[in-house]
Design a protein around this motif. Structure first.
Motif, PDB file in Angstrom:
ATOM      1  N   ALA A  88       0.840  -1.194   0.000  1.00 48.05           N
ATOM      2  CA  ALA A  88       0.000   0.000   0.000  1.00 48.05           C
ATOM      3  C   ALA A  88       0.879   1.249   0.000  1.00 48.05           C
ATOM      4  N   GLY A  89       0.494   2.229  -0.820  1.00 48.90           N
ATOM      5  CA  GLY A  89       1.225   3.493  -0.849  1.00 48.90           C
ATOM      6  C   GLY A  89       2.481   3.462  -1.691  1.00 48.90           C
ATOM      7  N   TYR A  90       2.553   2.552  -2.654  1.00 43.04           N
ATOM      8  CA  TYR A  90       3.719   2.471  -3.525  1.00 43.04           C
ATOM      9  C   TYR A  90       3.260   2.290  -4.963  1.00 43.04           C
ATOM     10  N   PRO A  91       3.825   2.932  -5.945  1.00 44.72           N
ATOM     11  CA  PRO A  91       4.969   3.841  -5.871  1.00 44.72           C
ATOM     12  C   PRO A  91       4.611   5.269  -5.467  1.00 44.72           C
ATOM     13  N   GLN A  92       3.310   5.582  -5.382  1.00 44.21           N
ATOM     14  CA  GLN A  92       2.870   6.864  -4.826  1.00 44.21           C
ATOM     15  C   GLN A  92       1.930   6.569  -3.656  1.00 44.21           C
ATOM     16  N   ASP A  94      -1.083   7.305  -3.159  1.00 44.27           N
ATOM     17  CA  ASP A  94      -2.446   6.901  -3.500  1.00 44.27           C
ATOM     18  C   ASP A  94      -2.491   5.681  -4.432  1.00 44.27           C
ATOM     19  N   ALA A  95      -1.409   4.909  -4.457  1.00 43.95           N
ATOM     20  CA  ALA A  95      -1.348   3.718  -5.309  1.00 43.95           C
ATOM     21  C   ALA A  95      -1.074   2.471  -4.472  1.00 43.95           C
ATOM     22  N   ALA A  96      -1.434   1.344  -5.028  1.00 45.46           N
ATOM     23  CA  ALA A  96      -1.119   0.047  -4.424  1.00 45.46           C
ATOM     24  C   ALA A  96      -0.360  -0.759  -5.470  1.00 45.46           C
ATOM     25  N   PHE A  97       0.682  -1.441  -5.039  1.00 45.33           N
ATOM     26  CA  PHE A  97       1.496  -2.249  -5.938  1.00 45.33           C
ATOM     27  C   PHE A  97       1.237  -3.721  -5.663  1.00 45.33           C
ATOM     28  N   LEU A  98       0.896  -4.458  -6.706  1.00 50.08           N
ATOM     29  CA  LEU A  98       0.681  -5.892  -6.593  1.00 50.08           C
ATOM     30  C   LEU A  98       1.965  -6.581  -7.036  1.00 50.08           C
ATOM     31  N   GLU A 126     -12.492   2.199  -2.498  1.00 49.43           N
ATOM     32  CA  GLU A 126     -13.214   2.634  -1.290  1.00 49.43           C
ATOM     33  C   GLU A 126     -12.262   3.163  -0.227  1.00 49.43           C
ATOM     34  N   GLU A 127     -11.044   2.626  -0.194  1.00 53.56           N
ATOM     35  CA  GLU A 127     -10.038   3.056   0.786  1.00 53.56           C
ATOM     36  C   GLU A 127      -9.295   4.314   0.357  1.00 53.56           C
ATOM     37  N   GLY A 128      -9.626   4.858  -0.812  1.00 58.16           N
ATOM     38  CA  GLY A 128      -9.033   6.111  -1.263  1.00 58.16           C
ATOM     39  C   GLY A 128      -7.860   5.977  -2.213  1.00 58.16           C
ATOM     40  N   PHE A 129      -7.562   4.775  -2.666  1.00 58.10           N
ATOM     41  CA  PHE A 129      -6.489   4.597  -3.640  1.00 58.10           C
ATOM     42  C   PHE A 129      -6.985   5.008  -5.024  1.00 58.10           C
ATOM     43  N   ALA A 130      -6.097   5.576  -5.817  1.00 55.95           N
ATOM     44  CA  ALA A 130      -6.451   6.029  -7.162  1.00 55.95           C
ATOM     45  C   ALA A 130      -5.997   5.055  -8.243  1.00 55.95           C
TER      46      ALA A 130
END
Length: 172
Positions: A88-92, A94-98, A126-130
């Motif tokens: 969560a929070g990578y690379p920005q 508001d992003a999630a990395f799988l 819903e959690e605010g990730f873009a």
């Protein structure tokens, strides 16, 4: 960033899963799970190893905290049905990395992976990730088809120890 709720993630993914973080104590189960899907490893140059999986459980991108990493198992009853490594929070912020996603080999090709990915995307939104980001082996057409079918758009290619990777993103 607040911690993700695995119970809410499980609900968003449907299918009656129990979701929990995987730990070193789960290594044998994780190893057996990964061996159930040999096609994935054909494109990595080597099959799964206990040492590699132990390393992956703790591996973090630069600047990330252990609290932001969710190496999780989706359980259908007692069966480990799918595995997801998410940062969560990578690379920005508001992003999630799988970093890794796999469905048990006996359950693959039946829509379960797409259902999980789309449930995950809805939950992250819903959690605010873009956005969600990931990479797949360019030499693996099955992976490319799966991720693009599920809304991930190729952004660029990069060299990786496993080979040439396609980096994809999905707006949430």
């Amino acid at each position: 960033m607040k911690p993700l709720s695995l119970d809410r993630l499980a609900a968003a993914c449907g299918g009656g899963y129990t979701v929990r973080r995987l730990q070193k104590a789960d290594l044998e189960e994780l190893y057996a799970f990964c061996r159930s899907n040999p096609m994935y490893y054909e494109h990595c140059g080597a099959g799964p190893s206990r040492a590699g999986l132990a390393r992956d459980l703790a591996l973090l991108p630069p600047g990330c905290r252990a609290a932001d990493k969710y190496y999780i198992g989706f359980y259908a009853g007692d069966l480990l049905a799918a595995v997801l490594d998410l940062v969560a929070g990578y690379p920005q912020e508001d992003a999630a990395f799988l970093g890794f996603f796999m469905v048990r080999g006996s359950r693959a090709g039946k829509g379960e992976g797409s259902r999980l990915v789309n449930g995950l995307a809805g939950y992250l939104r819903e959690e605010g990730f873009a956005a969600a980001r990931l990479g797949w082996e360019k030499s693996n057409p099955q992976a490319g088809h799966f991720w693009q079918k599920n809304g991930f758009v190729p952004q660029y290619e990069a060299d990786h120890p496993y080979g040439r990777m396609v980096v994809g993103a999905r707006a949430l």
